[in-house]
Design a protein around this motif. Sequence first.
Motif, PDB file in Angstrom:
ATOM      1  N   ASP A 142     -18.553   5.429  20.912  1.00  9.43           N
ATOM      2  CA  ASP A 142     -19.040   4.237  20.228  1.00  9.43           C
ATOM      3  C   ASP A 142     -18.323   4.006  18.894  1.00  9.43           C
ATOM      4  O   ASP A 142     -18.584   3.024  18.202  1.00  9.43           O
ATOM      5  CB  ASP A 142     -20.549   4.346  19.986  1.00  9.43           C
ATOM      6  N   LEU A 143     -17.452   4.956  18.518  1.00  9.98           N
ATOM      7  CA  LEU A 143     -16.635   4.807  17.326  1.00  9.98           C
ATOM      8  C   LEU A 143     -15.181   4.620  17.753  1.00  9.98           C
ATOM      9  O   LEU A 143     -14.823   4.904  18.886  1.00  9.98           O
ATOM     10  CB  LEU A 143     -16.748   6.050  16.431  1.00  9.98           C
ATOM     11  N   ASN A 144     -14.341   4.161  16.858  1.00  6.48           N
ATOM     12  CA  ASN A 144     -12.917   4.043  17.162  1.00  6.48           C
ATOM     13  C   ASN A 144     -12.090   4.381  15.943  1.00  6.48           C
ATOM     14  O   ASN A 144     -12.588   4.389  14.811  1.00  6.48           O
ATOM     15  CB  ASN A 144     -12.569   2.650  17.705  1.00  6.48           C
ATOM     16  N   VAL A 145     -10.822   4.667  16.193  1.00  5.56           N
ATOM     17  CA  VAL A 145      -9.936   5.096  15.116  1.00  5.56           C
ATOM     18  C   VAL A 145      -9.817   4.023  14.042  1.00  5.56           C
ATOM     19  O   VAL A 145      -9.775   4.320  12.838  1.00  5.56           O
ATOM     20  CB  VAL A 145      -8.547   5.462  15.686  1.00  5.56           C
ATOM     21  N   ALA A 146      -9.774   2.744  14.439  1.00  8.39           N
ATOM     22  CA  ALA A 146      -9.559   1.656  13.475  1.00  8.39           C
ATOM     23  C   ALA A 146     -10.656   1.613  12.418  1.00  8.39           C
ATOM     24  O   ALA A 146     -10.378   1.395  11.231  1.00  8.39           O
ATOM     25  CB  ALA A 146      -9.475   0.330  14.214  1.00  8.39           C
ATOM     26  N   GLU A 147     -11.920   1.818  12.824  1.00  6.93           N
ATOM     27  CA  GLU A 147     -13.001   1.717  11.849  1.00  6.93           C
ATOM     28  C   GLU A 147     -13.119   2.970  10.974  1.00  6.93           C
ATOM     29  O   GLU A 147     -13.824   2.957   9.967  1.00  6.93           O
ATOM     30  CB  GLU A 147     -14.335   1.447  12.548  1.00  6.93           C
ATOM     31  N   LEU A 148     -12.436   4.043  11.340  1.00  7.65           N
ATOM     32  CA  LEU A 148     -12.464   5.281  10.557  1.00  7.65           C
ATOM     33  C   LEU A 148     -11.185   5.462   9.735  1.00  7.65           C
ATOM     34  O   LEU A 148     -11.016   6.487   9.079  1.00  7.65           O
ATOM     35  CB  LEU A 148     -12.637   6.488  11.488  1.00  7.65           C
ATOM     36  N   LEU A 149     -10.308   4.480   9.793  1.00  7.70           N
ATOM     37  CA  LEU A 149      -8.989   4.600   9.165  1.00  7.70           C
ATOM     38  C   LEU A 149      -9.108   4.622   7.638  1.00  7.70           C
ATOM     39  O   LEU A 149      -9.833   3.825   7.041  1.00  7.70           O
ATOM     40  CB  LEU A 149      -8.112   3.425   9.601  1.00  7.70           C
ATOM     41  N   GLU A 150      -8.389   5.543   7.008  1.00  8.06           N
ATOM     42  CA  GLU A 150      -8.354   5.655   5.550  1.00  8.06           C
ATOM     43  C   GLU A 150      -6.977   5.175   5.086  1.00  8.06           C
ATOM     44  O   GLU A 150      -5.951   5.789   5.418  1.00  8.06           O
ATOM     45  CB  GLU A 150      -8.596   7.102   5.126  1.00  8.06           C
ATOM     46  N   THR A 151      -6.965   4.084   4.357  1.00  8.68           N
ATOM     47  CA  THR A 151      -5.686   3.433   3.998  1.00  8.68           C
ATOM     48  C   THR A 151      -5.298   3.610   2.536  1.00  8.68           C
ATOM     49  O   THR A 151      -4.292   3.051   2.098  1.00  8.68           O
ATOM     50  CB  THR A 151      -5.771   1.934   4.321  1.00  8.68           C
ATOM     51  N   ASP A 152      -6.082   4.357   1.762  1.00  8.42           N
ATOM     52  CA  ASP A 152      -5.762   4.524   0.336  1.00  8.42           C
ATOM     53  C   ASP A 152      -4.773   5.677   0.126  1.00  8.42           C
ATOM     54  O   ASP A 152      -4.982   6.543  -0.729  1.00  8.42           O
ATOM     55  CB  ASP A 152      -7.039   4.761  -0.463  1.00  8.42           C
ATOM     56  N   CYS A 153      -3.715   5.695   0.909  1.00  5.95           N
ATOM     57  CA  CYS A 153      -2.708   6.747   0.824  1.00  5.95           C
ATOM     58  C   CYS A 153      -1.523   6.267  -0.026  1.00  5.95           C
ATOM     59  O   CYS A 153      -1.172   5.083  -0.007  1.00  5.95           O
ATOM     60  CB  CYS A 153      -2.217   7.133   2.217  1.00  5.95           C
ATOM     61  N   VAL A 154      -0.910   7.184  -0.748  1.00  8.94           N
ATOM     62  CA  VAL A 154       0.250   6.868  -1.579  1.00  8.94           C
ATOM     63  C   VAL A 154       1.498   7.250  -0.798  1.00  8.94           C
ATOM     64  O   VAL A 154       1.747   8.430  -0.558  1.00  8.94           O
ATOM     65  CB  VAL A 154       0.199   7.628  -2.915  1.00  8.94           C
ATOM     66  N   PRO A 155       2.309   6.280  -0.353  1.00  5.47           N
ATOM     67  CA  PRO A 155       3.475   6.601   0.473  1.00  5.47           C
ATOM     68  C   PRO A 155       4.642   7.139  -0.356  1.00  5.47           C
ATOM     69  O   PRO A 155       4.790   6.832  -1.549  1.00  5.47           O
ATOM     70  CB  PRO A 155       3.833   5.252   1.110  1.00  5.47           C
ATOM     71  N   LEU A 156       5.474   7.933   0.292  1.00  6.04           N
ATOM     72  CA  LEU A 156       6.677   8.490  -0.313  1.00  6.04           C
ATOM     73  C   LEU A 156       7.894   8.081   0.505  1.00  6.04           C
ATOM     74  O   LEU A 156       7.757   7.706   1.669  1.00  6.04           O
ATOM     75  CB  LEU A 156       6.595  10.021  -0.385  1.00  6.04           C
ATOM     76  N   HIS A 157       9.079   8.195  -0.118  1.00  7.01           N
ATOM     77  CA  HIS A 157      10.335   7.971   0.585  1.00  7.01           C
ATOM     78  C   HIS A 157      11.137   9.269   0.574  1.00  7.01           C
ATOM     79  O   HIS A 157      11.044  10.055  -0.385  1.00  7.01           O
ATOM     80  CB  HIS A 157      11.141   6.848  -0.078  1.00  7.01           C
ATOM     81  N   PRO A 158      11.926   9.533   1.581  1.00  9.34           N
ATOM     82  CA  PRO A 158      12.627  10.825   1.663  1.00  9.34           C
ATOM     83  C   PRO A 158      13.614  11.065   0.511  1.00  9.34           C
ATOM     84  O   PRO A 158      13.881  12.213   0.154  1.00  9.34           O
ATOM     85  CB  PRO A 158      13.343  10.756   3.010  1.00  9.34           C
ATOM     86  N   ASP A 211      10.216   5.497   6.017  1.00 15.76           N
ATOM     87  CA  ASP A 211      11.589   5.009   5.878  1.00 15.76           C
ATOM     88  C   ASP A 211      11.554   3.759   4.993  1.00 15.76           C
ATOM     89  O   ASP A 211      10.841   2.797   5.305  1.00 15.76           O
ATOM     90  CB  ASP A 211      12.162   4.673   7.257  1.00 15.76           C
ATOM     91  N   PRO A 212      12.297   3.734   3.875  1.00 17.00           N
ATOM     92  CA  PRO A 212      12.210   2.581   2.966  1.00 17.00           C
ATOM     93  C   PRO A 212      12.717   1.277   3.564  1.00 17.00           C
ATOM     94  O   PRO A 212      12.378   0.195   3.082  1.00 17.00           O
ATOM     95  CB  PRO A 212      13.090   3.010   1.774  1.00 17.00           C
ATOM     96  N   GLU A 213      13.520   1.351   4.624  1.00 11.57           N
ATOM     97  CA  GLU A 213      14.088   0.136   5.204  1.00 11.57           C
ATOM     98  C   GLU A 213      13.158  -0.537   6.220  1.00 11.57           C
ATOM     99  O   GLU A 213      12.987  -1.753   6.208  1.00 11.57           O
ATOM    100  CB  GLU A 213      15.431   0.463   5.864  1.00 11.57           C
ATOM    101  N   ASN A 214      12.589   0.257   7.121  1.00  9.60           N
ATOM    102  CA  ASN A 214      11.761  -0.346   8.181  1.00  9.60           C
ATOM    103  C   ASN A 214      10.308   0.128   8.170  1.00  9.60           C
ATOM    104  O   ASN A 214       9.507  -0.304   8.998  1.00  9.60           O
ATOM    105  CB  ASN A 214      12.380  -0.068   9.552  1.00  9.60           C
ATOM    106  N   GLY A 215       9.960   0.997   7.242  1.00 11.18           N
ATOM    107  CA  GLY A 215       8.577   1.446   7.133  1.00 11.18           C
ATOM    108  C   GLY A 215       8.126   2.408   8.203  1.00 11.18           C
ATOM    109  O   GLY A 215       6.936   2.691   8.308  1.00 11.18           O
ATOM    110  N   ARG A 216       9.043   2.948   8.997  1.00 12.31           N
ATOM    111  CA  ARG A 216       8.668   3.890  10.061  1.00 12.31           C
ATOM    112  C   ARG A 216       8.204   5.211   9.459  1.00 12.31           C
ATOM    113  O   ARG A 216       8.737   5.696   8.460  1.00 12.31           O
ATOM    114  CB  ARG A 216       9.845   4.132  11.004  1.00 12.31           C
ATOM    115  N   PHE A 217       7.227   5.796  10.105  1.00 13.87           N
ATOM    116  CA  PHE A 217       6.674   7.061   9.637  1.00 13.87           C
ATOM    117  C   PHE A 217       7.649   8.194   9.955  1.00 13.87           C
ATOM    118  O   PHE A 217       8.125   8.325  11.086  1.00 13.87           O
ATOM    119  CB  PHE A 217       5.333   7.320  10.327  1.00 13.87           C
ATOM    120  N   LEU A 218       7.952   9.037   8.927  1.00 10.91           N
ATOM    121  CA  LEU A 218       8.920  10.119   9.100  1.00 10.91           C
ATOM    122  C   LEU A 218       8.283  11.500   9.032  1.00 10.91           C
ATOM    123  O   LEU A 218       8.803  12.451   9.621  1.00 10.91           O
ATOM    124  CB  LEU A 218      10.006  10.020   8.019  1.00 10.91           C
ATOM    125  N   GLY A 219       7.194  11.621   8.313  1.00  5.45           N
ATOM    126  CA  GLY A 219       6.567  12.934   8.183  1.00  5.45           C
ATOM    127  C   GLY A 219       5.504  12.923   7.108  1.00  5.45           C
ATOM    128  O   GLY A 219       5.103  11.871   6.603  1.00  5.45           O
TER     129      GLY A 219
END
Length: 565
Positions: A432-448, A471-479
């Motif tokens: 009855d729950l889903n990942v979208a409603e539990l998502l935490e978006t207050d993360c500080v992103p870094l670049h390699p 990735d600073p160019e396309n926003g893909r998750f790297l790690g």
Amino acid sequence: MHRLLLRLDERLQLVLISCVVGVCGGLLSVLLNRSLHAFAGWVKPLSGEIYAVLFPAAGAMLSWIFLNYVMREKGGHGVPDVIQSVSRRGGLLPFRTSFSRLVSALLTIGSGGSAGPEGPVVISGGSIGSNIATFFGLKDRQRVVIVGCGASAAIGAIFNAPVAGIAFTLEVILGEWAPVNLIPIAMASVVGTSVSRLLQGNQIPFEHQAFPVAGLDLVACIGLALFTTGSSVGLMRMVSTVHTWSTKWVSAGWMRAGLGGLMVGGIGMFLPAVLGEGYEVIREILRQQISAGVGMVALLVAAKILVTGLTLGSGGSGGLFAPCLVVGCFTGLFYQRALVWLMPSVEWAGESYFALLGMAGVISSVMQAPMTGIFLISEITGGYEVLLSVVLVSVLSVSVSSYIEPVSVYHRDLVATGEFIRPGSDRKILSDLNVAELLETDCVPLHPEMLLKDLVARVEQGRRNYFPVEDPENGRFLGMVHLDDVREFLFHPDLYHSVLVEEVMQRDVPTVSLDDDLGHVFQLFDEERVWSLPVVHGDGRFAGLISKATILDHYRRELMAQQNV
């Protein structure tokens, strides 16, 4: 009216809506019942003709074409679709299902196919309940209860058995006897049955002659339970086997249904008692009007199982209630005839007694629902004087058959595909729950390419121990970078301008998607021994984090909410 209803207490809302659904379920049952009688009255005068062998084939083909091409639905019992909607979709059912299954069942059963009207009317009642609940804007948990109300009203009305409707819904559809569900479901069943009685009269569907029951008859119930177990397992496996082999051999669905119906018609030419829903045959057996010997009755048991498998397994539309009752009735009659043949000096209770118990044993075993079998047989036959025998056979049949077939015919395919979630389980609450409603978006992103000094500045800004690297160019998750990974560097300022983020980040980090099941997410938590996991979009972009603590907090809230529907 709509606004006034929404201002009421939630429990009172469910009761009032359940009454409306009960009226609709009762009307649907009456409509299907009268349509079948009218169809049978048109077909019966032609049953003696040679071309009548084609009737079941024509009906099955038209039923399949109507459902699959016109309504864009699949055939089957109907009940598994209701269970799946309750288990996985919050009780959502399309409105077209409220009438599509009635039409397809009418074509299948009216032309001689071995199926019952109960399954289609259950899904029709459930669909009505689902759409009424959606109209009033009810929550998923409340909609599920209203879907159950539609099912209980349909069963109660079509059998004139309100208690059986309640038991069937709680035991088979919802899968739990929660007190909070009982009142609205009971109201719907009583209202639906009352509508049926108002329009069709208050009649016991299968009256029987009185019979004395001795102690030896109770002992004989043990043996009967073994025979009903064999019949029920044979029926379930026949439907499954025909479906598997017909799908393998014939690719076109309409042709599968037609060939199955053709074989049903061929068997029916020699054994007409196995065609259709078979309720008239049950009445004749309970009135002790059948003179067939033990061999012929055994043939009828096997033939009814076969034609039911051919009808439903090849693509015909209909339910299993009626075939279960007929197979059980034949099984009980066979057992009584066998006892008389083996021990002619013993005065047994009579064939109607064993036929009645046979119905209870088979229907309880096939559905894995002993309470439904007990109440149904007691109500539709008025056989309360043999309640002890009915309970004994039902419980023994279910107990033995569950070792051979652990799940009921309604749950088998859902369990195999992972679509069935048992109510009250952790998986059900998490569904009855889903990942979208539990998502935490207050993360500080870094670049390699960031230096350690930039990372230290981000640590001061953020409140988390996890930092996604993009990735600073396309926003893909790297790690990911965990605070523990850089702790040793934080106290060496001389490294701030020489160490890069890509040197300290974790690259092979398990990720989850927005569509992942929370059960799978929890499994990853346990396997990786972490408390947070990154959530990634389908195109590889970082969406946020999901943490075990957040899931457990929402789990607790959902558990409290479900206990206070």
